[in-house]
Design a protein around this motif. Structure first.
Motif, mmCIF file in Angstrom:
data_model
loop_
_atom_site.group_PDB
_atom_site.id
_atom_site.type_symbol
_atom_site.label_atom_id
_atom_site.label_comp_id
_atom_site.label_asym_id
_atom_site.label_seq_id
_atom_site.Cartn_x
_atom_site.Cartn_y
_atom_site.Cartn_z
ATOM 1 N N THR A 2 0.828 -1.193 0.000
ATOM 2 C CA THR A 2 0.000 0.000 0.000
ATOM 3 C C THR A 2 0.868 1.250 0.000
ATOM 4 O O THR A 2 1.791 1.377 0.810
ATOM 5 N N THR A 22 -8.610 9.948 -5.057
ATOM 6 C CA THR A 22 -9.175 8.666 -4.639
ATOM 7 C C THR A 22 -9.840 7.956 -5.817
ATOM 8 O O THR A 22 -9.639 6.748 -6.038
ATOM 9 N N ARG A 23 -10.595 8.707 -6.607
ATOM 10 C CA ARG A 23 -11.290 8.102 -7.748
ATOM 11 C C ARG A 23 -10.317 7.539 -8.774
ATOM 12 O O ARG A 23 -10.453 6.385 -9.216
ATOM 13 N N THR A 26 -8.141 4.534 -7.418
ATOM 14 C CA THR A 26 -8.984 3.341 -7.290
ATOM 15 C C THR A 26 -9.251 2.738 -8.666
ATOM 16 O O THR A 26 -9.164 1.515 -8.852
ATOM 17 N N LYS A 27 -9.534 3.589 -9.635
ATOM 18 C CA LYS A 27 -9.765 3.112 -10.994
ATOM 19 C C LYS A 27 -8.532 2.440 -11.566
ATOM 20 O O LYS A 27 -8.622 1.478 -12.344
ATOM 21 N N SER A 31 -3.432 0.297 -4.502
ATOM 22 C CA SER A 31 -3.727 0.256 -3.066
ATOM 23 C C SER A 31 -2.998 1.423 -2.402
ATOM 24 O O SER A 31 -1.781 1.578 -2.555
#
Length: 310
Positions: A2, A22-23, A26-27, A31
């Motif tokens: 991570t 974050t978007r 994540t896409k 991690s």
């Protein structure tokens, strides 16, 4: 593993960038932990702005890269504690915004719009402008912003020349480089656009000698950096008519002090550093792409060369 990502910029930017980063991460299947505070020795990436509070990078012992939210890196590139890769912001949203601003002011000068719109004597005067194909534009600085502006102006059929410290090739644009190339770019240029970084090599690049290379009455547009211009030399050139008008968006001291002669000069247009700004949506994409690259063992993009200063 991570990735721990420290967001170090003005607090007001956090609620804007946090959901975007974050978007996109994540896409991308990354991690990560994203926060405004981490123990320094646990940080993998710093998303950086000079107003974020970090001055000493020594404690960041596992840092993979510093990712700047700013296109200009003059406030960090000389930091001796920064030994890890530094990536500057090369944002297509920023490039698009700059291209629109530059093109607008070039067209304003080209068409003589100031004289046509501001006419207190109500004179019915019309002097047709030459066609764009007969107007020479010089762009000093052919990085991402300069190249985008040069291409747009060339599309409008202007004669466009450019200058950079290293050789460049742009279709339809006459590209010069080096000390001799600067003179070639400026000779005959009706409008000069400054889009260079602020480095010791570019400070006062427009000075009494280089301004003298321009045709009488040339126009100056500076959305780049304030120190690119020798202010005293420009004021003298404005007084003599060597420079007919200057549109200045950036200055050595900002905000521009109220007593500065630029404010009251009839042949100077002052704009408050608005030529273009980083767009969070596109900037977040640039930041996240470099984090994705770092986490997948790929080379970072838009890395700064400390020796060049950009």
């Amino acid at each position: 593993m991570t990735a721990n990502i420290l967001f170090s910029a003005r607090a007001a930017l956090w609620p804007i960038y946090e959901p975007l980063i974050t978007r996109y991460l994540t896409k991308a299947g990354i991690s990560f932990n994203l926060a405004t505070d981490f123990p320094a020795d646990q940080v993998d990436y710093v998303i950086y702005a000079p107003d974020g509070g970090i001055a000493d990078f020594t404690p960041f012992t596992r840092l993979k890269a510093v990712l700047s939210l700013w296109a200009g890196v003059e406030k960090i590139v000389g930091n001796k504690t920064l030994t890890m890769p530094l990536a500057r912001m090369v944002d297509h949203g920023l490039a698009d915004g700059m291209t629109e601003w530059v093109t607008g002011h070039v067209l304003r000068y080209h068409l003589g719009m100031d004289a046509q719109i501001v006419n207190p004597n109500h004179d019915w005067v019309f002097a047709p402008a030459p066609l764009a194909k007969d107007r020479k534009i010089a762009i000093l600085g052919l990085g991402a912003l300069g190249e985008a502006s040069a291409r747009a102006l060339r599309t409008l059929n202007f004669q466009v020349s450019g200058w950079s410290r290293s050789p460049k090739e742009i279709e339809g644009v006459t590209c010069h480089h080096g000390a001799d190339g600067l003179s070639l770019a400026l000779n005959g240029a009706d409008i000069v656009v400054l889009l260079l970084p602020d480095t010791p090599a570019t400070e006062n690049i427009l000075n009494a000698d280089t301004l003298a290379l321009l045709p009488h009455g040339a126009r100056i547009i500076n959305p780049g950096r304030g120190p690119l211009i020798d202010d005293d030399a420009l004021l003298a050139a404005l007084e003599s008519g060597q420079v007919g008008h200057a549109t200045l968006d950036v200055f050595r001291i900002e905000p521009l002090p109220s007593e500065h002669p630029y404010w009251a000069h009839p042949n100077v247009t002052v704009t408050p550093h608005i030529a273009s700004e980083t767009r969070p949506v596109t900037a977040a994409q640039v930041i996240c792409e470099n984090i994705r690259r770092g986490e997948n063992g790929e080379p970072f993009v838009h890395l700064v060369d400390p020796d060049l200063g950009y």
